[in-house]
Design an enzyme around this catalytic site. Structure first.
Site, short mmCIF file in Angstrom:
data_model
loop_
_atom_site.label_atom_id
_atom_site.label_comp_id
_atom_site.label_asym_id
_atom_site.label_seq_id
_atom_site.Cartn_x
_atom_site.Cartn_y
_atom_site.Cartn_z
N VAL A 1 -0.60 -9.25 -4.10
CA VAL A 1 -1.82 -9.88 -3.93
C VAL A 1 -2.71 -8.96 -3.04
O VAL A 1 -3.84 -9.18 -2.79
CB VAL A 1 -1.67 -11.35 -3.13
CG1 VAL A 1 -1.23 -12.41 -4.16
CG2 VAL A 1 -0.94 -11.12 -1.80
N GLU A 2 -2.21 -7.54 -3.06
CA GLU A 2 -2.64 -6.57 -2.42
C GLU A 2 -2.31 -5.34 -2.81
O GLU A 2 -1.24 -4.96 -2.65
CB GLU A 2 -3.11 -6.62 -0.97
CG GLU A 2 -4.05 -7.63 -0.40
CD GLU A 2 -4.29 -7.84 1.00
OE1 GLU A 2 -4.12 -6.53 1.78
OE2 GLU A 2 -4.17 -8.74 1.72
N ASN A 3 -3.31 -4.41 -3.24
CA ASN A 3 -2.81 -2.99 -3.53
C ASN A 3 -3.99 -2.13 -3.93
O ASN A 3 -4.99 -2.68 -4.40
CB ASN A 3 -1.72 -3.02 -4.62
CG ASN A 3 -1.50 -1.76 -5.14
OD1 ASN A 3 -1.88 -1.09 -6.38
ND2 ASN A 3 -0.92 -0.87 -4.29
N TYR B 1 0.86 -1.20 -0.06
CA TYR B 1 0.00 -0.04 0.03
C TYR B 1 1.04 1.18 -0.09
O TYR B 1 0.52 2.23 -0.39
CB TYR B 1 -0.89 -0.10 1.19
CG TYR B 1 -2.20 -1.07 1.15
CD1 TYR B 1 -3.28 -0.88 0.30
CD2 TYR B 1 -1.63 -2.28 1.84
CE1 TYR B 1 -3.86 -1.96 0.31
CE2 TYR B 1 -2.58 -3.26 1.65
CZ TYR B 1 -3.81 -3.23 0.90
OH TYR B 1 -4.80 -4.28 0.89
#
Ligand code: BG6
Length: 479
Positions: A375-377, A315
């Protein structure tokens, strides 16, 4: 339109969710209570997830957003159809452990829970979507916490092995990509969420955290072993809450502080990807007087069963200083970091740094030389829908576009191996950090507010069509 170089042909574009943040249906079809159910919205949330305030059941006067969440449990067909319409190649989701083993220590799994996930995976396949499954995304059955003390207890390794054996056997051929523990380093910052740890008065917190971490690391290696034995096609990844630390200035003490902070996080991946405890960690344990119980068998399994790929959430970058007087902090994915004056921040104070993604990718690549998976952003923001539920979320598109550009440069100019990209919260869901619904990440708007009001109706945001175009053009048409 500007043309960008394409991503690799097999690049897995998609989005991500977690069971407790979207499924709801917390008490149906035999599901047992989990830690993630009993974390309310509001000011007590953080002390609870940090293991400092005890809440082992629902209490009056609190609202528990995970109980219903966005009710993916009953909307999964509609939701997956929308993901399919965007052209998703992959969908990252997680299993709720307590749907499969309601208490956690049973010998026989709950068929209704297995059936639910089988239905979900088949639905994905129907839309040409490859599931990417997180086995544990912050959840632990409450029974294992109350009876065994969560991951501080070695017995959890055995229960986890039973869980994964059931999953790999039942979903052989349906699921190929697995992640063992979501953001494994979160155990240091949110130990109740990361490992079901609540600390009793007078306990040595560091000892308990690192012992629990050791158990998770061993469980992860065993899962990798079992996954490969059951189906050599399986690919298992570790998962890190990533974000490079920058030194606050060129002062060597600041550089050292940044390096030390990075090591706190890379420690986990050093074990999972390289197969052994790094010397700096052993020395740290010595310094802190920690005595982490490890058997010869543990060290062997860690050595022999390293992960196939390294996945992470990104992030923001972070900043560290060697000077204790420098302490102006900003928020960010549970970790508070020093403020970076060169960066803008989201409404929640999370700093925005696409180049930091390129830096993080290159650092991880240089360190492990294993394929990576983001796998997340994504951007958590307040959305204001019109009367049809349509949101003009150009701010989200701008955020994602800059990160897609950074990935593109990392692949095409730096030559790192990246398997795919799943944006966080592709459909609006409950925030893990705050429990809010109004902190939205999705391409799909869900009509529900912080207090649980709303019709749960799904509608497409502007970013829905934008991401569809990005995927269809394999990352070349991103304007
Ligand atoms: C990661 C988690 O920490 O960040 C997710 O893996 C979480 O579960 C995501 O939702 C975003 O954080 P938040 O607090 O905005 O939901």
């Amino acid at each position: 339109m500007t043309d960008y170089k394409p991503f690799p042909d097999e690049f897995l574009w998609g989005g991500a969710t977690a069971a407790n943040q979207c499924e709801g249906a917390y008490d149906v079809d035999g599901r047992g209570l989990a830690n993630v159910d009993v974390v309310p919205i509001g000011e007590d949330r953080f002390p609870i997830i940090a293991g400092k305030k005890k809440m082992f059941d629902f209490e009056d006067g609190y609202f528990y957003p995970a109980k219903e969440s966005i009710d993916f449990y009953n909307h999964y067909k509609e939701d997956i159809a929308l993901l399919g319409e965007m052209g998703f190649k992959t969908y990252r989701m997680s299993i709720a452990w307590s749907r499969i083993f309601p208490k956690g220590d049973e010998l026989v799994p709950n068929e209704a829970g297995l059936q639910f996930y089988e239905n979900v995976f088949k639905e994905c396949r129907k839309h040409g979507i490859e599931p990417l499954v997180t086995i544990t995304h912050f959840d632990c059955p409450m029974y294992l916490i109350e009876e065994y003390g969560g991951w501080r207890n070695r017995k959890l390794i055995e229960f986890y092995e039973r869980l994964v054996t059931v999953l790999f056997t039942r979903f052989k051929g349906l699921v190929k990509y697995w992640l063992t523990f979501n953001e494994i380093n979160m155990i240091l910052h949110a130990p109740f969420m990361g490992a079901g740890l609540y600390f009793e008065e007078g306990e040595n917190v560091e000892q308990v955290k690192y012992q629990a971490a050791h158990h998770e690391l061993v469980a992860s290696a065993i899962a990798t072993k079992v996954a490969h034995e059951i189906d050599p096609e399986n690919k298992v990844g570790c998962m890190l809450a990533a974000g490079q630390y920058y030194p606050n200035t060129a002062h060597p003490a600041d550089y050292w502080a940044a390096m030390s902070e990075d090591r706190e996080n890379y420690f986990f991946i050093d074990v999972q990807a390289r197969g052994e405890y790094p010397n700096y960690a052993k020395k740290k344990f010595e310094r802190l007087g920690l005595d982490i119980e490890m058997t010869e068998e543990d060290l062997k399994v860690l050595k022999e069963h390293t992960v196939d790929f390294v996945s992470f959430s990104y992030y923001s970058s972070r900043v560290a200083s060697g000077d204790p007087a420098v302490n102006e902090k900003t928020a960010g994915n549970i970790f508070a970091s020093l403020k970076n004056p060169y960066l803008e921040a989201s409404e929640w104070g999370w700093q925005i740094d696409p180049l930091g993604l390129r830096i993080t990718l290159n650092t991880i690549w240089d360190r492990y030389q294993k394929p990576m998976f983001i796998v997340e952003n994504g951007l958590g923001a307040v959305d204001t829908p019109d009367e049809n539920g349509y949101v003009e979320d150009d701010y989200r598109i701008d955020y994602l576009r800059e990160h897609v550009k950074a990935m593109n440069a990392t692949i095409n100019e730096d030559g790192v191996e990246l398997l795919g990209y799943t944006t966080w919260g592709c459909i609006d869901l409950v925030s893990a950090g705050t429990g809010e619904m109004k902190k939205r990440y999705g391409f799909i708007y869900v009509d529900r507010d912080n207090d649980g009001n709303g019709t749960l109706k799904r509608s497409k945001k502007k970013s829905f069509d934008w991401y569809k175009k990005v995927i269809a053009s394999n990352g070349t048409d991103i304007d």
